[in-house]
Design an enzyme around this catalytic site. Structure first.
Site, short mmCIF file in Angstrom:
data_model
loop_
_atom_site.label_atom_id
_atom_site.label_comp_id
_atom_site.label_asym_id
_atom_site.label_seq_id
_atom_site.Cartn_x
_atom_site.Cartn_y
_atom_site.Cartn_z
N ALA A 1 -1.04 45.36 31.29
CA ALA A 1 -0.70 46.60 32.40
C ALA A 1 -2.24 46.80 32.68
O ALA A 1 -3.05 45.96 32.78
CB ALA A 1 0.16 47.62 31.56
N CYS B 1 -4.85 56.31 47.63
CA CYS B 1 -5.27 55.77 46.06
C CYS B 1 -6.29 56.67 45.52
O CYS B 1 -6.94 56.56 44.47
CB CYS B 1 -5.39 54.36 46.41
SG CYS B 1 -7.03 53.74 46.97
N ARG C 1 0.04 43.87 60.45
CA ARG C 1 -1.25 43.40 60.69
C ARG C 1 -1.40 41.94 61.01
O ARG C 1 -0.86 41.10 60.20
CB ARG C 1 -2.03 43.49 59.42
CG ARG C 1 -3.48 43.99 59.46
CD ARG C 1 -4.23 44.17 58.50
NE ARG C 1 -5.51 44.97 58.43
CZ ARG C 1 -6.11 45.61 57.53
NH1 ARG C 1 -5.83 45.72 56.12
NH2 ARG C 1 -7.35 46.29 57.88
N ARG D 1 -0.56 33.20 28.05
CA ARG D 1 0.15 33.79 29.19
C ARG D 1 -0.25 33.44 30.61
O ARG D 1 -1.33 33.00 30.75
CB ARG D 1 0.23 35.18 29.01
CG ARG D 1 -0.84 35.97 29.87
CD ARG D 1 -1.22 37.30 29.41
NE ARG D 1 -0.18 38.23 29.70
CZ ARG D 1 -0.17 38.93 31.17
NH1 ARG D 1 -0.97 38.93 31.80
NH2 ARG D 1 1.16 39.88 31.08
N GLU E 1 -7.45 43.86 62.36
CA GLU E 1 -6.42 42.50 62.01
C GLU E 1 -7.22 41.46 61.47
O GLU E 1 -6.78 40.75 60.62
CB GLU E 1 -5.31 42.67 62.83
CG GLU E 1 -4.60 43.66 63.44
CD GLU E 1 -3.81 43.51 64.65
OE1 GLU E 1 -2.64 43.29 64.46
OE2 GLU E 1 -4.10 43.39 65.89
#
Ligand SMILES: Cc1cc2nc3c(=O)[nH]c(=O)nc-3n(C[C@H](O)[C@H](O)[C@H](O)COP(=O)(O)OP(=O)(O)OC[C@H]3O[C@@H](n4cnc5c(N)ncnc54)[C@H](O)[C@@H]3O)c2cc1C
Ligand code: FES
Ligand code: FES
EC number: 1.2.3.1
Length: 1323
Positions: free
Chosen positions: A337, A107, A914, A421, A1262
């Site tokens: 968005a 990312c 995980r 909303r 984890e």
């Protein structure tokens, strides 16, 4: 604009139309993850020159939705243009890396581009702007906190100081240590994970200039119409408005492409086709704001981001009463968005595309907006009203018409407008229901003159409750009106029981809950207005306890403190162990130079693979007709089960379906073609005829009915459960459902399989956690020995368990294709296919029977677990074993029985994830503890404390352990989070607020590392020292973003006593380290660390004679000398594995090498009317023993916590009753974004001893996952408070995930009651 050149990235569906594959040669930094604009991995900056204002406009876009032709005249900056290791890295890249804002790095280029673009526009942004800029970027690894923090370093007043404004850190000055709040066992604690003094300064004046030729082009008075002709489509950019109108007349069916955020997804995912596109993007006539006394007209070309700026300006200029519509729009523009889409999508495109979930159209309609249209025939205005939104044919645009602008009138004095909303996630998620509402009153009264209500996401279009509104005209704005309004609107807006999107009762409840919110807002508004104008009238205010219902949760910039042990001051400065060392690849992540499989340049003759998957859950394959597919251009072959030379069904896993299919999503065949687009096109043409078979088993319940299991029951037991139930005060029984989870690693499964010229050798490049498994499956499928198969893994873009077993299956599928065609195969799963085929975490059903005393002491527990394993064995049996072994969690229950079985169903096979069953299983334990507390009138924390292990004990499976660190984490967590005081404060808050409730929960954790079988815990390494002194380390672990290689370099550095810069770690492959175990179970660094340590110690011992001879010599001199003395400078290192065992017949064993303990406390606020929640604060105390790298470990804890939090709250997989997965991308599966993480997020690494592990560390990959359940139980606490207040005292079970739907429907009230009784009126 970048010239359309050879696509370097695998061509993705619809790529002919999007920028991503056209990025020039070797620009691999822009990542492709979803293709739908929903993840931000492909973010780039577009800059355009505006000849009118003479300004350059920089904005972020998602390249996957940007049509290449739309970039004519624009400059595109990709991450490579920001900075590179080869030239100079940019401060944004440097700080993201050094603040530990990258893990897998997939990312990271997108994150860099979002922050970089913000800085181009705002060189000194506010923290709020940073959070806003990152809202459209998903990260599955980090939990966002460090990413935001790196952005905050650019803020005017750097908000990153860990000591909250003191400007100091314990590492800066010794005396400041006393200011650090916590000191454990005389361990000095640090809070500084990086040193901002190392950052290069940011000088905004040093950015590249906008290309002057683009300015000249933009100002060219002789511009002409542009036409791009492709094979199937033509793109036309008109030169001016008249030209546009001409084109619209000539090509009435051609869509106008503006942001392409509506058209693009339709082309990509719904197979829409258009021969001609008209793109007036940048046409001056569509960009303007015209303000008059009555309202404002905004050009259709304005992006939603520009609309936002324009409205902000108007709001600052106009009196408040005129700006109610603008305020309502602004509220939704903040969360609609992400920043990229808001900068691409235009007002015109939004209005015309009229999505049923539109956030703006309902408000525009309620605000009486009108649309200004233009065509060659002239201009006209149409109202943006219910008929337009409901797509009534007579209210539509004519095909030759273009929207020129939208006129939004000012609101007036006695006029109220609101937008409401609720979405699964606060930002960047389509609304589950939204509304625009307005009411006009007769002047000076509360008599309704005109009421308007528009709802989105309740049907195929936005709908108007016009009948209801008419019927209420003339009524007073009072409770009776509200009550009638609710009945009327429920009758008018009907959502059929089988409506798309489901959640019918919830959505109906929202319809009236949102109406109620509007009602309250208006009442408050009326009251305020009259009070301020002293008209002598008085409208009663709403009760004070209702006031908090009015506001949505604010979006805050997260902050927090991370605490960890300071490095021993006597440790040699060169030794990096214990230091928060940056991820080995972090800078490459942020510059986009880190190579993922898809970034490997095209290989001569390579083919792309597309899959054809089963559409039936259980059926016989009657026919596979590939003739049409084979005839298409570019298609090389279609591969089916017939083409598998070896085993097609290996260990119960089927590579290509043969004779029958056993789930929707099973691979039936693959198509190999010269481009992905061709392969995909051909895959659609493969015709498969099925005959459904019985039974079709989808759910756990159905599996239980059919006695359908994947393996035998696993059981552990202690005491005498039956007897104990006879001697308890109370017994409760219950069921808990925990749904599954999608891994959503940002890099989808990607494989490059290259057949070699000789000896049937096959080379595979892939992101996996388990190369040995891939090698095994490929060998089985091809029927060749494993020594011919080489697997290479440089890095994986996230894995989380999803790349343990599935890459083996997909590797076999690709290898068979490569073998058949004799050509390299590039197989990149699209996000939708990845989600469908590879499945995820097992859904779980837990049934419990608990016997306890009235004082909260639990005497007996009988637990049954069932998980949905799907259609093949995968790892389901092992997952169930882990659930059973670990399900007692931190509690001692003397009479305890736990049994579990994995169910066989016709769903894609679920797999490792995980935590490996623990995050699901332990919800059941925490749920019954909470239920016991409720029965005993105690708090859950009291019952936990009462039953928690207190001294060295044996687990139910008889393994001895000392829970001292557990007790410490628990105690510290309660104390340092000020749990009691905050709990009291929450109770106070709850008394004062009827519709919002706060809740807190603390969960303790006893987690395990490693496997119950010794040989699974073994590891090997290979270390070479070269003659210049440089060292190459290889080991069997895979780098998945978890910082494993970084830690291994730290280990080698300490052991060889050389700086880290001497050590290199290139990749993991099966030719250097064979038979490596999986990189999973939190033991990657543990076992590989021991192997690397062993190898380094062997080398160090070999060097000892040379060192002794020349103790003052340098490392280089010793190496040179050693070589001359024929000392072997290369060795393997080995770790035999922790001694573990488990005897399932006896139900006993030392199953795990050691335990990891922790506790977390979370506080949430819940909106009872919508089901939304806000995570206010989380404190985590994790027993890390001694952290080899606190930055990596804290990163794992935070990332796992946020992943867990997503699992327990908003991540929801939806299937049809026929077993078809609906959620196949970021649009309909919501992982947390930056807005979901705790507003305050504190993590402390607690020091303890763990001599068994390397440097007395612990594996923490984890453990944080389960701590996310503190959010689930905090929500439970808040919901329980709401229910108590509403007189509902009965114990209830909150299943997981606690979605807004579940929360809302559990907060029972008059609105949920109405929905449950109201049936559709018979008309
Ligand atoms: C990832 C993602 C998330 C989103 N989230 C949300 C959300 O949370 N809330 C929400 O409300 N929306 C959301 N949307 C939808 C988004 O708001 C719309 O897709 C967008 O507003 C459409 O504008 P556009 O300029 O991209 O339209 P385009 O795709 O360019 O065009 C759409 C249609 O409008 C027509 N058109 C465009 N301009 C004109 C004009 N001037 N005259 C006549 N016809 C015209 C075109 O012919 C085409 O049919 C999201 C979209 C994406 C991709
Ligand atoms: S790949 Fe473009 S937004 Fe996800
Ligand atoms: S670092 Fe963000 S997705 Fe891996």
């Amino acid at each position: 604009a970048p010239p359309p050149s050879t696509p370097t990235k695998a061509e993705q569906p619809g790529s002919l139309f999007s920028l991503t594959p056209f990025l020039p040669v070797h620009l691999t930094g822009t990542k492709y993850s979803c293709g739908s604009g929903g993840c931000g991995a492909c973010t780039v900056m577009v800059s355009r020159y505006d000849p009118k204002t003479k300004k350059i406009h920089h904005y972020p876009v998602t390249a996957c939705l940007v049509p290449i032709c739309s970039l004519y005249g624009a400059a595109v900056t990709t991450v490579e243009g920001v900075g590179s290791i080869k030239t100079r890295i940019h401060p944004v890249q440097e700080r993201l890396a050094k603040c530990h804002g990258t893990q897998c790095g997939f990312c990271s280029p997108g994150m860099v581009m979002s922050i970089y673009t913000l800085l181009r526009n705002h060189p000194e942004p506010t923290p709020e702007q940073i959070t806003e800029a990152l809202g459209g970027n998903l990260c599955r690894c980090t939990g966002y906190r460090p990413i935001v923090e790196s952005g905050k370093t650019f803020c005017a007043e750097s908000a990153v100081c860990q000591m909250k404004g003191s400007g100091k850190c314990c590492m800066d000055q010794e005396e400041n240590i006393s200011e650090v709040p916590f000191v454990f066992c005389f361990v000095e604690m640090c809070t500084k994970l990086y040193n901002e003094d190392e950052f290069q300064p940011f000088d905004p004046s040093q950015e590249p200039i906008f290309p002057p030729e683009l300015i000249r082009m933009a100002e060219d008075p002789n511009k002409r119409r542009l036409t791009f002709r492709g094979k199937r489509t033509t793109w036309i950019t008109p030169v001016n408005l008249n030209d546009l109108l001409e084109l619209k007349t000539n090509f009435p069916e051609a869509p106008i492409i503006m942001g392409n955020t509506a058209v693009g997804p339709s082309i990509k995912f719904r197979d829409e086709f258009h021969p001609v596109f008209i793109s007036p993007l940048g046409l001056q006539e569509l960009y303007f704001v015209d303000s008059t006394d009555d309202g404002v007209t905004i050009g259709a070309g304005y992006s939603l981001a520009q609309l936002n700026d324009a409205l902000h300006f108007i709001v600052s200029e106009q009196p408040k009463e005129k700006t109610k519509t603008y305020h309502a729009l602004l509220k939704h523009l903040r969360t609609l968005a992400g920043a990229q889409i808001r900068n691409m999508a235009t007002l015109g495109g939004h209005v015309v595309s009229r999505p049923n979930f539109s956030d703006l159209n309902p408000i525009l309609a309620a605000g009486n907006a009108t649309i200004n249209l233009i065509s060659k025939e002239g201009k006209r205005q149409i109202p943006l009203d219910g008929r337009f939104l409901e797509k009534s044919p007579e209210a539509n645009l004519k095909s030759e018409e273009t929207v020129l602008s939208v006129y939004i009138p000012h609101s007036t004095r006695w006029h109220f407008v609101s937008g409401l909303r609720i979405a699964q996630r606060q930002e960047n998620a389509f609304a589950m229901v939204n509304a625009g509402m307005s009411v006009k009153f007769e002047d000076g009264t509360d008599t309704i003159k005109e009421l308007q209500m528009f709802y989105g996401s309740v049907g195929p279009t936005v709908v108007s409750a016009s009948k209801t509104c008419q019927q209420l005209t003339g009524r007073y704005w009072n409770d009776q009106m509200l009550s009638d309004a609710c009945q009327l609107v429920l009758d008018e807006i009907y959502i059929p029981p089988d409506a798309e999107g489901g959640m019918v009762e919830y959505r109906r409840t929202l319809i009236i809950s949102l109406l109620f919110k509007f009602y309250l807002k208006v009442r408050r508004g009326l009251n305020k207005m009259v009070r301020t104008t002293s008209l002598g009238l008085w409208f009663p205010d709403i009760p004070e306890r209702f006031v908090s219902a009015l506001e949505d949760f604010p979006i805050e910039t997260p902050q927090g403190i991370q605490m960890f042990q300071c490095v021993d001051p006597y440790q040699p400065p060169q030794d990096p162990v214990g230091h928060p060392v940056m991820h080995q690849s972090a800078i490459k992540h942020t510059t986009g130079e880190a190579v993922f499989v898809d970034d490997i340049p095209p290989i001569s003759q390579e083919l792309f693979l597309a899959v054809v998957t089963s559409t039936r859950a259980h059926a016989k394959i009657i026919l596979i007709d590939t003739s049409e597919a084979l005839a298409l251009p570019g298609v090389a072959d279609v591969i089916t089960a017939e083409d598998v030379p070896g085993d097609n069904n290996y260990q119960g896993e089927i590579f290509y379906a043969q004779n029958e299919v056993i789930c929707v999503g099973q691979i039936v065949c693959t198509v190999a073609a010269d481009t992905y687009a061709h392969a995909k096109e051909a895959a659609k043409k493969v015709r498969i005829v099925y005959e459904d078979l019985e039974p079709r088993i989808i759910t756990i319940e159905q599996a239980l009915e059919h006695n359908s299991f994947l393996s035998a029951e696993k059981k552990i037991e202690q005491g005498n459960v039956e007897q104990a139930f006879k001697h308890v005060d109370q017994i409760i029984e219950g069921e808990v459902h925990v749904e599954g989870q999608e891994h959503f690693y940002m890099e989808t499964q990607t494989i490059l399989a290259i057949p070699q010229e000789e000896d049937k050798e096959m080379v595979l490049h892939l992101g996996t956690q388990f190369q040995t498994h891939v090698q095994e499956y490929v060998a089985a499928a091809l029927n060749i020995p494993r020594n011919r198969i080489a697997c290479h893994t440089k890095r994986a873009g996230g894995a989380f368990g999803g790349k343990v077993s599935k890459p083996a299956l997909l590797g076999a599928v690709s290898a068979v294709a490569a073998n058949k065609t004799g050509r390299p195969i590039r197989f990149i799963l699209e996000r939708g296919d990845d989600m469908l085929i590879t499945a995820g975490r097992h859904p779980l059903l837990g049934k419990y029977k608990i016997g306890f005393m009235n004082n909260g002491v639990i005497k007996a527990a009988d637990i049954e677990y069932y998980i949905n394993g799907g259609c093949t064995p995968d790892e389901s049996e092992l997952v169930m074993e882990f659930i059973v072994l670990r399900c007692e969690n931190a509690y001692y229950i003397p009479n305890f029985r736990c049994r579990g079985r994995p169910c066989k169903t016709n769903l894609p096979s679920n797999t490792a994830f995980r935590g490996f069953g623990f995050p699901q299983g332990i919800v059941v334990s925490e749920a019954y503890i909470t239920a016991v507390a409720s029965q005993c009138n105690l708090t859950p924390e009291q019952v936990k404390e009462i039953n928690m292990y207190k001294r060295t004990s044996r687990t139910v499976h008889k393994q001895i352990f000392n829970p001292e660190p557990l007790r410490r984490c628990w105690k510290e967590c309660l104390e340092k989070s000020s749990f009691s005081a905050r709990k009291l404060a929450a109770e106070e808050f709850n008394k004062k607020n009827y519709w919002k409730k706060r809740g807190l929960a603390v969960v303790p954790m006893k987690f395990t590392v490693g496997m119950p079988t010794t040989f699974y815990n073994q590891a090997a390494a290979l270390v070479h020292i070269y003659l210049d002194g440089s060292v190459l380390v290889s080991h069997g672990g895979c780098e998945l973003g978890q910082g494993l290689h970084t830690k291994m370099i730290q280990v080698a550095s300490r052991e060889l006593n050389i700086p880290e810069s001497y050590i290199h770690l290139s990749e993991t492959n099966t030719t250097t380290v064979p038979n490596a175990t999986f990189t999973a179970g939190s033991m990657g660094a543990d076992i590989n660390g021991k192997a690397v340590q062993n190898a380094c110690q062997i080398l160090k011992a070999r060097l000892q004679p040379v060192i002794r001879k020349n103790p003052k010599g340098t490392w280089e001199e010793w190496i040179s000398e050693a070589y001359e003395e024929s000392i072997n400078l290369s060795t393997t290192g080995y770790f035999k594995g922790y001694q573990t065992n488990m005897d399932w017949k006896k139900g006993e064993g030392d199953a795990f090498p050691y335990f990891v303990y922790g506790a977390s406390c979370s506080e949430v606020e819940v909106d009872c009317l919508t089901g939304a929640h806000k995570l206010l604060r989380t404190d985590i105390f994790m027993d890390a023993a001694f952290s080899i790298n606190p930055a990596v470990d804290i990163g794992q804890i935070e990332g796992a916590f946020v992943q867990g939090m997503g699992f327990y709250t908003i991540e929801e997989l939806k299937y049809s009753p026929e077993g078809v997965l609906y959620s196949r991308g970021p649009d309909d599966y919501k992982i947390p974004t930056v807005t979901e993480i705790p507003e305050e997020f504190n993590v402390t690494l607690v020091r303890s001893q763990n001599p068994i592990a390397i440097y007395s560390s612990k594996g923490l990959g984890e453990a944080g996952m389960f701590l996310g359940s503190s959010v689930l139980f905090a929500i439970y606490d808040a919901v329980a408070a709401a229910r108590r207040e509403r007189g509902l005292t009965k114990t209830f079970t909150l299943s997981s995930p606690a979605t807004p739907e579940l929360i809302r429907m559990t907060c029972v009230d008059q609105f949920t009651d109405m929905v449950r009784v109201v049936r559709r009126a018979p008309y």
